[in-house]
Design a protein around this motif. Structure first.
Motif, PDB file in Angstrom:
ATOM      1  N   ASN A   1      50.347  38.981  36.148  1.00  0.00           N
ATOM      2  CA  ASN A   1      50.136  40.423  36.172  1.00  0.00           C
ATOM      3  C   ASN A   1      48.667  40.790  36.247  1.00  0.00           C
ATOM      4  N   ALA A   2      48.364  41.820  37.018  1.00  0.00           N
ATOM      5  CA  ALA A   2      47.049  42.477  36.924  1.00  0.00           C
ATOM      6  C   ALA A   2      47.380  43.903  36.517  1.00  0.00           C
ATOM      7  N   LEU A   3      47.328  44.151  35.223  1.00  0.00           N
ATOM      8  CA  LEU A   3      47.772  45.456  34.724  1.00  0.00           C
ATOM      9  C   LEU A   3      46.618  46.209  34.077  1.00  0.00           C
ATOM     10  N   GLY A   4      46.647  47.523  34.186  1.00  0.00           N
ATOM     11  CA  GLY A   4      45.657  48.365  33.526  1.00  0.00           C
ATOM     12  C   GLY A   4      44.250  47.913  33.879  1.00  0.00           C
ATOM     13  N   GLY A   5      43.456  47.605  32.816  1.00  0.00           N
ATOM     14  CA  GLY A   5      42.094  47.130  33.033  1.00  0.00           C
ATOM     15  C   GLY A   5      42.066  45.900  33.932  1.00  0.00           C
ATOM     16  N   GLY A   6      43.155  45.136  33.960  1.00  0.00           N
ATOM     17  CA  GLY A   6      43.231  43.947  34.819  1.00  0.00           C
ATOM     18  C   GLY A   6      43.163  44.333  36.294  1.00  0.00           C
ATOM     19  N   LEU A   7      43.903  45.362  36.652  1.00  0.00           N
ATOM     20  CA  LEU A   7      43.853  45.818  38.051  1.00  0.00           C
ATOM     21  C   LEU A   7      42.500  46.486  38.326  1.00  0.00           C
ATOM     22  N   GLU A   8      41.974  47.164  37.298  1.00  0.00           N
ATOM     23  CA  GLU A   8      40.666  47.822  37.487  1.00  0.00           C
ATOM     24  C   GLU A   8      39.568  46.787  37.743  1.00  0.00           C
ATOM     25  N   VAL A   9      39.642  45.664  37.032  1.00  0.00           N
ATOM     26  CA  VAL A   9      38.689  44.575  37.283  1.00  0.00           C
ATOM     27  C   VAL A   9      38.881  44.071  38.721  1.00  0.00           C
ATOM     28  N   ALA A  10      40.136  43.858  39.097  1.00  0.00           N
ATOM     29  CA  ALA A  10      40.416  43.320  40.442  1.00  0.00           C
ATOM     30  C   ALA A  10      39.922  44.281  41.527  1.00  0.00           C
ATOM     31  N   MET A  11      40.038  45.589  41.249  1.00  0.00           N
ATOM     32  CA  MET A  11      39.626  46.560  42.285  1.00  0.00           C
ATOM     33  C   MET A  11      38.109  46.681  42.367  1.00  0.00           C
ATOM     34  N   SER A  12      37.414  46.202  41.324  1.00  0.00           N
ATOM     35  CA  SER A  12      35.953  46.218  41.426  1.00  0.00           C
ATOM     36  C   SER A  12      35.462  44.940  42.111  1.00  0.00           C
ATOM     37  N   CYS A  13      36.370  43.987  42.359  1.00  0.00           N
ATOM     38  CA  CYS A  13      36.031  42.839  43.201  1.00  0.00           C
ATOM     39  C   CYS A  13      36.080  43.327  44.660  1.00  0.00           C
ATOM     40  N   HIS A  14      35.509  42.533  45.544  1.00  0.00           N
ATOM     41  CA  HIS A  14      35.490  42.983  46.946  1.00  0.00           C
ATOM     42  C   HIS A  14      36.859  42.844  47.611  1.00  0.00           C
ATOM     43  N   TYR A  15      37.617  41.839  47.170  1.00  0.00           N
ATOM     44  CA  TYR A  15      38.933  41.588  47.776  1.00  0.00           C
ATOM     45  C   TYR A  15      39.894  41.099  46.689  1.00  0.00           C
ATOM     46  N   ARG A  16      41.191  41.189  47.017  1.00  0.00           N
ATOM     47  CA  ARG A  16      42.215  40.714  46.113  1.00  0.00           C
ATOM     48  C   ARG A  16      43.237  39.870  46.880  1.00  0.00           C
ATOM     49  N   VAL A  17      43.475  38.663  46.400  1.00  0.00           N
ATOM     50  CA  VAL A  17      44.581  37.891  46.951  1.00  0.00           C
ATOM     51  C   VAL A  17      45.569  37.663  45.805  1.00  0.00           C
ATOM     52  N   ALA A  18      46.850  37.618  46.137  1.00  0.00           N
ATOM     53  CA  ALA A  18      47.847  37.546  45.061  1.00  0.00           C
ATOM     54  C   ALA A  18      48.898  36.492  45.362  1.00  0.00           C
TER      55      ALA A  18
END
Ligand code: 3H9
Length: 703
Positions: free
Chosen positions: A105-122
């Motif tokens: 899971n990337a939830l809450g602050g987890g997704l916020e951290v991921a969105m401050s990265c340049h890219y996301r792979v899952a």
């Protein structure tokens, strides 16, 4: 380097692994450790790109929820959050491609951290979400600012207001995730990061703008979403306000607005109530005298006796969890009726697109109908769901004692009867336990696990584990009449009936409770559940000289029962229903019955205020809850809250009946009980625990 974030370079990519078990929550030190690692990787000549990944079962489950209770004022929150915002901007400014590799899971602050990265792979089975509303807050680390930039305002509004996580494929389609990796996630993420580095690409989410059309559509989506919400809870409204700020303000100013809205929410009673339930739900699975290492039985095969409404729903719960289940009835006709209902339920899910036709066939194939006990010697658990009749249940348990293995768990779905009696009938009392499901059993999440006098610790621990596997919220309770849920419900209904006799029409009582946040009021609920169910229980109790709740027993529900008005299923109950419709139409006949009942008891009918309705019903629940607690039938007050929220739809944002009593103030609750005693009679007895707590100046919960 910090123990919270490990650093290594693989194939010229710096891999930063967050390691904060169990769910890599962003607790104290984690933000800083990521910051330190990003700075190191940025300066590391051996790395061309950076991958941020989580150790263990998940990426990041969000900010550490425990930290929110330290924020006593909105200013406390503002003071902390500015620093977090700056960290995320710094990561987004990293000079090398920074890629979040998401599994679990990337939830809450987890997704916020991921969105401050340049890219996301899952990973294929990963999920991303902004579930903060479930905790009475909104994203507080620019989630409401970055998510609409990536996915558009409509998707951001949906995710931030319903809080439901989104699967990887859907997240990719929405633009939240850049790539879904089928094989090894880290290998895929490293390859992705290297390719971006080779192409010299870095994309900063905060730099994405909205064109005029996107802005107009976004603002319209905000209006539409606002109009669809109930006034409370407030957090979804605040989430929309923050997304609107993303559409209308530059990133930094929008982020400040988000932080202000977050700060207001995080100190609210709504947020305290929802955070209380988050931990209460998990605490409920712990049983004081059942040790963590108690051996448990693994339930691989099950059987259900009785294919009526409850039995069918229970069999569906097992099949949904992938557990093969025998479903037994007395004869083929009853069996076919039960199976037809199960099929109809699943077909409804297929029609709504919630279940694929293949999954339906697969799940249905796990349910094996039978009219005999053949095969019961191979099952690990039997759930008895026959009629609520003591003789029949005793006979059934005697049979089960004969036909099952000695280590088989023997569970009863009784909602009121004494499980110790069945335990004796089975000849194996240590194996007998109550598994009280709520109707419809395949939907409702509460599972009361009723511990009898001799139920073994292993059977209790196995039941809790099984409950989670069945996707239920298990709560262990003691064996008193009605256990916890129905014992409390009896007091809730008593007050509703008496208020009706005193002059509050059913539609007023229901409206007050629905305005408070329940999905349906007491009378509407009974029309769904069936007035006959309660009437039969009252008949049984009368035959053994008991009543469900102390105090006057209204005759009105029994008169409806005698008239064949069982509720929605007969087209009339507390309300009238047009054929094929569930719309509740007030019926003057009910008022007439109430007036007759009041006359017989010498009650002068009056106009009853909305405030009195809520106060009477909430006070009855809290007072009885305190007695349940003192008598030891619930382990803790928070278990009662979990039970009433999951069993009867008490509004979660009010924290449950006990939390709500604390919000109102225990001295006020006690004063009301005393006032009602003076007005209505001695059946309004203050719970001794309540009196003691008030005398000692204590609360049920500490802030
Ligand atoms: C947020 O992020 C706000 C930001 O926008 C603001 C930033 C400034 N914190 O549920 P489980 C514990 S708000 C602390 O049984 P599962 C949990 O209590 C947060 N503890 O496992 C339990 O402890 P214990 C937004 C947490 O596999 C243990 O971990 N995020 C947190 O069934 C295992 O949990 C959420 O709302 C946490 N964030 O489910 C997500 N999360 O063993 C909340 C878990 O002592 N979490 N714990 O009982 C979940 O939904 C589920 O835990 C998850 C795993 C689906 C991740």
């Amino acid at each position: 380097m910090s123990e919270l974030v490990h650093y290594e370079v693989r194939d010229r990519v710096a891999v930063l692994t967050i390691d904060n078990p169990p769910v890599n929550a962003l607790g104290p030190g984690v933000w800083e450790a990521i910051d330190e690692a990003v700075a190191r990787a940025s300066a590391d000549g051996a790395a061309d790109a950076i991958v941020l990944v989580g150790a263990g079962s998940t990426f990041i489950a969000g900010a550490d929820i425990n930290v929110f209770k330290l924020l006593k004022t909105p200013q406390d929150s503002m003071d902390r959050s500015a620093g977090t915002h700056a960290l995320l901007v710094r990561w987004e400014d990293a000079p090398k491609p920074l890629v979040a590799a998401i599994h679990g899971n990337a939830l809450g602050g987890g997704l916020e951290v991921a969105m401050s990265c340049h890219y996301r792979v899952a990973a294929k089975d990963a999920k991303v979400g902004q579930p903060e509303v479930n905790l009475g807050i909104i994203p507080g680390a620019a989630g409401t600012q970055r998510l609409p930039r990536l996915a558009g305002a409509a998707t951001a509004i949906a995710m931030c207001t319903d809080g439901k996580p989104v699967a990887a494929a859907k997240a990719k389609a929405a633009g939240i995730v850049d790539e879904v990796v089928d094989g090894d996630l880290l290998t895929g993420a490293i390859a992705f990061a290297k390719a971006r580095a080779a192409a010299g690409e870095r994309r900063q989410t905060r730099e994405i703008g909205f064109d005029a059309d996107a802005k107009a559509a976004g603002l319209a989506a905000c209006e539409k979403a606002r109009a669809s919400l109930r006034p409370e809870p407030r957090a979804p409204h605040a989430a929309i306000d923050a997304i609107q700020a993303a559409l209308t303000l530059p990133f930094d100013q929008g982020s400040v607005r988000e932080r202000e809205l977050f700060a207001e929410r995080v100190v609210s009673t709504e947020s305290k109530a929802l955070r209380h339930l988050f931990f209460a739900e998990r605490e409920a699975a712990r049983v004081a005298d059942v040790k963590k290492d108690t051996p448990t039985v693994e339930i691989k095969r099950a059987a259900v006796v009785g294919a009526g409404t409850m039995g069918g729903g229970i069999a569906m719960s097992y099949a949904n969890a992938g557990i093969p289940v025998l479903l037994k009835e007395v004869d083929d006709a009853a069996l076919q009726r039960g199976l037809a209902t199960i099929r109809k339920n699943y077909e409804g899910s297929v029609a709504k697109g919630r279940l694929t036709p293949e999954a339906y066939e697969r799940t249905m194939a796990l349910i094996t109908p039978t009219t005999s006990y053949d095969g019961f010697d191979a099952v690990d658990i039997v759930v008895e769901a026959v009629f609520e009749n003591m003789d029949l249940k005793q006979r059934t348990f005697a049979d089960l004692g004969r036909v099952t293995r000695p280590d088989c768990v023997l569970a009863s779905n009784t909602s009121t009867l004494d499980i110790d009696v069945f335990a004796q009938a089975s000849g194996r009392p240590a194996q007998v336990v109550g598994h009280h499901f709520f109707s419809p059993a395949n939907v409702m999440k509460l599972l009361e696990i009723v511990r009898g006098k001799e139920t073994s610790a292993s059977v209790v621990a196995s039941s809790v584990k099984l409950g989670k596997k069945l996707a239920k919220v298990p709560v262990v309770v003691g064996n008193c009449f009605g256990f916890v849920a129905n014992r409390m419900l009896a007091y809730y209904m008593r007050e509703a009936y008496l208020l009706l006799e005193e002059g509050a029409p059913v539609e007023q009582v229901d409206r007050v409770l629905m305005d408070f946040g329940l999905p349906v009021g007491p009378f509407g609920m009974q029309d769904i559940a069936g007035i006959d169910v309660g009437a039969r229980i009252r008949q049984y109790l009368a035959s053994v000289g008991q009543t469900r709740a102390e105090g006057p027993q209204s005759e009105v529900p029994d008169r409806l029962f005698e008239m064949g008005r069982y509720g929605q299923k007969t087209g009339a109950g507390w309300y009238r229903y047009e054929p094929g419709s569930r719309e509740r139409i007030p019926d003057p006949l009910v008022e007439q019955l109430a007036a007759e009942a009041a006359a017989k008891r010498g009650i002068a009918r009056r106009k009853v205020g909305d405030d009195e309705i809520l106060a009477r019903i909430a006070t009855a629940l809290a007072n009885e809850g305190a007695r349940v607690l003192e008598d030891g039938f619930a382990q803790r007050a928070s278990d009662i809250d979990v039970i009433y929220c999951y069993g009867f739809g008490f509004p979660r944002h009010r924290g449950g009946p006990m939390f709500y009593a604390d919000t109102v103030g225990l001295p006020t609750v006690l004063a009301r009980v005393r006032e009602y005693r003076a007005r209505f009679g001695d059946y309004w007895k203050p719970a001794p625990l309540l009196e003691r707590m008030v005398a000692e100046g204590r609360r049920l919960y500490q802030d």
